[in-house]
Structure formats: structure tokens, C-alpha cells
Scaffold this motif. Structure first.
Motif: not given
Length: 237
Positions: A74-77, A103-108, A152-155
């Protein structure tokens, strides 16, 4: 308001206290570096921020919110992404598959192609090896892949733990140039690095950690000019 704030934060490994009332902050848009000897608590600090190690006491805030007990995923999110010490690439997966894991946590999902292009622009070597297994890359290429996967997690905050460790000199220069470029694109960076010279040259601010305690802080330029820092970390008597 700081993007990241550690307020009197402590952490343990069993009964052993690894961090003692760590207080530091990272403002949005900065490169902040954390330097110290092996075993000083640098990696533990990064693991606590990313949620891999629990907080024993104190508060960890991100974007003004207490995230001390928030799960790592959830911190990644929320916008915290880490390139870990040792790179940690998935050796049997291709470069593309490794990047997709970031990018596994991304919804976009629709914008993933743009971010993949951005990673390949930063790291053209990865574009050339996109179908190659991660475990067959050189050390420098694996470090590029680890940073690219974290991007890729768009941090909003990128945690980099020893990105130059074990790399040839030409790769070290390239990695640090890319870190500066990533920051110029709007990503805040917290950097743990043994190569204090390179790290302090690029840092807006820096902290020194010794035996789990912050002992000194200042701008990168101030610490580069500090005689004690020169002797302890830069090899200048």
C-alpha cells in the motif's frame, strides 16, 4: 510540508535495536542522501520506509499522513518505490516482464506504455535487451533494470539503496547521471550510497548515520567540505 518525514523513529531486529530515534525529512523535488559505514543502519532505514521492517517507535509520515503501520504494497500505491540493495531482479523473467512487475499495483494500465518508453529512454540498453532474461544481464544492466522497475510504479519518492555497488566505473558515472535526470523529471529521491563523493555532489541535502543514529546533516556541499566527512568517507586525511 515534507514529502517524507521520520520523527524519532526506532526499529529492531529481535532484541537488537538497529535504529535509535531517527529524525530526518525529504522535501518534494529533492535528492537527499544518507551516508554511513557498513552496518550503520542505512539499509534498515530504507526497509522501514518501504515497509519491509516494522517501526518499533516513532512516526513515519508520507505526504503528511502517518504510514507507520501501512503495509508495504500500500506504500507503493501511495507513491513510495524502492530499488533495493543487491538489485533483486527476477533472473528467469525477461527485462519486459521484470519491468511489468514494477507496475503490479497500478490501476492506470493504459499509461504503462508511456512509462515503459520513459524507462527505455533513460536506459537504452534495456530496450536493446527487452526479451533477454534478467539473470543474464551484466551487473550494470541489472542495476538499470532494478531502477527501471521501481520507476514503473510511477513513484513520487524513489528509494535507491546502493545503486553503484559492485559496478565498473563507467557504469557508476552513468547511473549517477541518470539519478539526476530522474530527479529533474519531478521524482523525489532518497539515496543510500557508499560512494559518498558522487552522492554528496548530487544531493541537495544529506544525513550521516552512525550506529543507528543521525549524527550530522547539511547540504551536500557542506558535508563535502566538512573535514570529518572528508577523512571518514572520502579518503582525505
Amino acid at each position: 510540508m515534507p514529502l517524507l518525514e521520520l520523527d524519532a523513529l526506532s526499529a529492531h531486529y529481535g532484541r537488537i535495536q538497529a535504529l535509535h530515534d531517527i529524525t530526518l525529512h525529504v522535501d518534494e523535488g529533492e535528492i537527499v542522501t544518507l551516508i554511513g559505514a557498513n552496518g550503520a543502519g542505512k539499509t534498515t532505514t530504507m526497509r522501514v520506509i518501504s515497509g519491509i521492517r516494522p517501526v518499533s517507535s516513532g512516526v513515519l509520515r508520507f505526504d503528511g499522513q502517518d504510514v507507520s503501520s501501512l503495509r508495504a504494497d500500500l506504500r507503493v500505491v501511495r507513491g513510495i518505490s524502492q530499488s533495493p540493495e543487491g538489485r533483486g531482479v527476477f533472473p528467469g523473467m525477461t527485462v519486459l516482464e521484470n519491468l511489468d512487475m514494477g507496475a503490479y499495483t497500478r490501476k492506470d494500465r493504459k499509461s504503462l506504455g508511456e512509462d515503459l518508453d520513459r524507462v527505455f529512454e533513460l536506459f537504452p540498453r534495456l530496450a536493446e535487451r527487452r526479451t533477454q532474461a534478467g539473470g543474464t544481464l551484466s551487473g550494470g544492466e541489472q542495476q538499470m533494470l532494478a531502477i527501471g522497475r521501481a520507476l514503473m510504479a510511477k513513484p513520487r519518492l524513489l528509494l535507491l539503496d546502493e545503486p553503484s555497488m559492485g559496478l565498473a566505473p563507467q557504469f557508476i558515472q552513468q547511473i549517477f547521471r541518470i539519478i539526476t535526470e530522474i530527479n529533474s523529471q519531478g521524482v523525489t529521491v532518497l539515496l543510500v550510497e557508499q560512494n559518498a563523493q558522487q552522492a554528496l555532489q548530487r544531493a541537495h541535502r544529506a544525513y550521516v548515520i552512525e550506529t543507528g543514529r543521525i549524527t550530522k546533516s547539511g547540504t551536500g556541499e557542506e558535508l563535502l567540505a566538512d573535514p570529518a566527512i572528508k577523512e571518514a568517507y572520502l579518503g582525505v586525511a
